[in-house]
Scaffold this active site. Sequence first.
Site, PDB file in Angstrom:
ATOM      1  N   PRO A 161       0.670  -1.281   0.141  1.00  0.00           N
ATOM      2  CA  PRO A 161       0.220   0.214   0.008  1.00  0.00           C
ATOM      3  C   PRO A 161       0.427   1.357   0.006  1.00  0.00           C
ATOM      4  O   PRO A 161       0.434   2.097   0.004  1.00  0.00           O
ATOM      5  CB  PRO A 161      -0.516   0.076   0.919  1.00  0.00           C
ATOM      6  CG  PRO A 161      -0.684  -0.954   1.844  1.00  0.00           C
ATOM      7  CD  PRO A 161       0.732  -2.271   1.412  1.00  0.00           C
ATOM      8  N   ARG A 209      -1.814  -9.067 -21.209  1.00  0.00           N
ATOM      9  CA  ARG A 209      -2.529  -9.345 -22.042  1.00  0.00           C
ATOM     10  C   ARG A 209      -1.359  -8.372 -22.727  1.00  0.00           C
ATOM     11  O   ARG A 209      -2.324  -8.022 -24.310  1.00  0.00           O
ATOM     12  CB  ARG A 209      -3.140  -8.027 -21.020  1.00  0.00           C
ATOM     13  CG  ARG A 209      -3.232  -6.818 -21.089  1.00  0.00           C
ATOM     14  CD  ARG A 209      -5.394  -6.628 -20.277  1.00  0.00           C
ATOM     15  NE  ARG A 209      -5.875  -5.773 -21.198  1.00  0.00           N
ATOM     16  CZ  ARG A 209      -6.361  -5.438 -22.554  1.00  0.00           C
ATOM     17  NH1 ARG A 209      -5.466  -3.951 -22.100  1.00  0.00           N
ATOM     18  NH2 ARG A 209      -7.160  -5.584 -23.236  1.00  0.00           N
ATOM     19  N   ASP A 232      -7.539   0.550 -25.587  1.00  0.00           N
ATOM     20  CA  ASP A 232      -7.459   0.737 -24.898  1.00  0.00           C
ATOM     21  C   ASP A 232      -7.921   2.224 -23.230  1.00  0.00           C
ATOM     22  O   ASP A 232      -7.353   2.961 -23.653  1.00  0.00           O
ATOM     23  CB  ASP A 232      -7.017  -0.500 -23.613  1.00  0.00           C
ATOM     24  CG  ASP A 232      -7.228  -1.619 -23.521  1.00  0.00           C
ATOM     25  OD1 ASP A 232      -7.670  -2.028 -24.634  1.00  0.00           O
ATOM     26  OD2 ASP A 232      -6.052  -2.654 -23.684  1.00  0.00           O
TER      27      ASP A 232
END
Length: 258
Positions: A100, A169, A184
């Site tokens: 985080p 991808r 995209d």
Amino acid sequence: MRLDIVTIFPEYLEPLNVSLVGKARARGVLDVRVHDLRHWTHDRHNTVDDTPCGGGPGMVMKPDPWGEALDEIIASGSGGEQVEGTRVPDGGPTIVVPTPSGRPFTQELAVELSERPWLVFTPARYEGIDRRVIEEYGERYDVREVSIGDYVLAGGEAPVLVMVEAVARLLPGVLGNAESHRDDSFAPGAMADLLEGPVYTKPPQWRGRGIPEVLLSGHHGKIARWRRDEALRRTTVNRPDLIERADPAAFDKKDREM
Ligand SMILES: OB(O)c1ccc2cc[nH]c2c1
């Protein structure tokens, strides 16, 4: 590309056996190896954590298991023949540490990582990994501390699934032409970094709802302009920060192409 993932929850990474990543593995485009960190523990309880020095809540992941795991994995992959002729660099892997407190994971970083031949992911649990592990490997390898967003998770395994899909991808041969990632959302230069607009398919009428006439017009220029306007509208509402960042020249270029 070779991917190694070290985790205390190997079963969490089962989704990497299906869909896009699963197919890429079956085709030999991706060599994904999931390792159980507890394999590198030597006590009867397979202990991977301990109390934080200086006090405070929670537990910290011990450095020893991580050091033994990373040493063995990196030694196994440095040099020599790997998956079907792919060689991983003698310089070792890029180590991706989901945390985080890391830098934001972006499409730009996904592209950068997709150009690396070997990634090692180190998803942590508890309060994180003893800092000396990051320091030790950061002296010899490219170590990237990365966050997928500002929310509380129990561990780094879900972020690994997100990052692996975003990277995989982009690899040549993973997406068919019909699924090109060129346009995209967030793909550089796609729509000047705008969000995708609304999409429709058949039937023409669904529960009394039709499809915007322009999409049925067959006029490619008008369709492109409508899509750009809808993308602008959605981005303005949902991500005004992207509007500020967008390059106005890209709009002009897009307009000229329509
Ligand atoms: O925001 B994140 O990407 C992220 C990454 C790893 C851990 C581990 C516990 N919470 C996490 C959050």
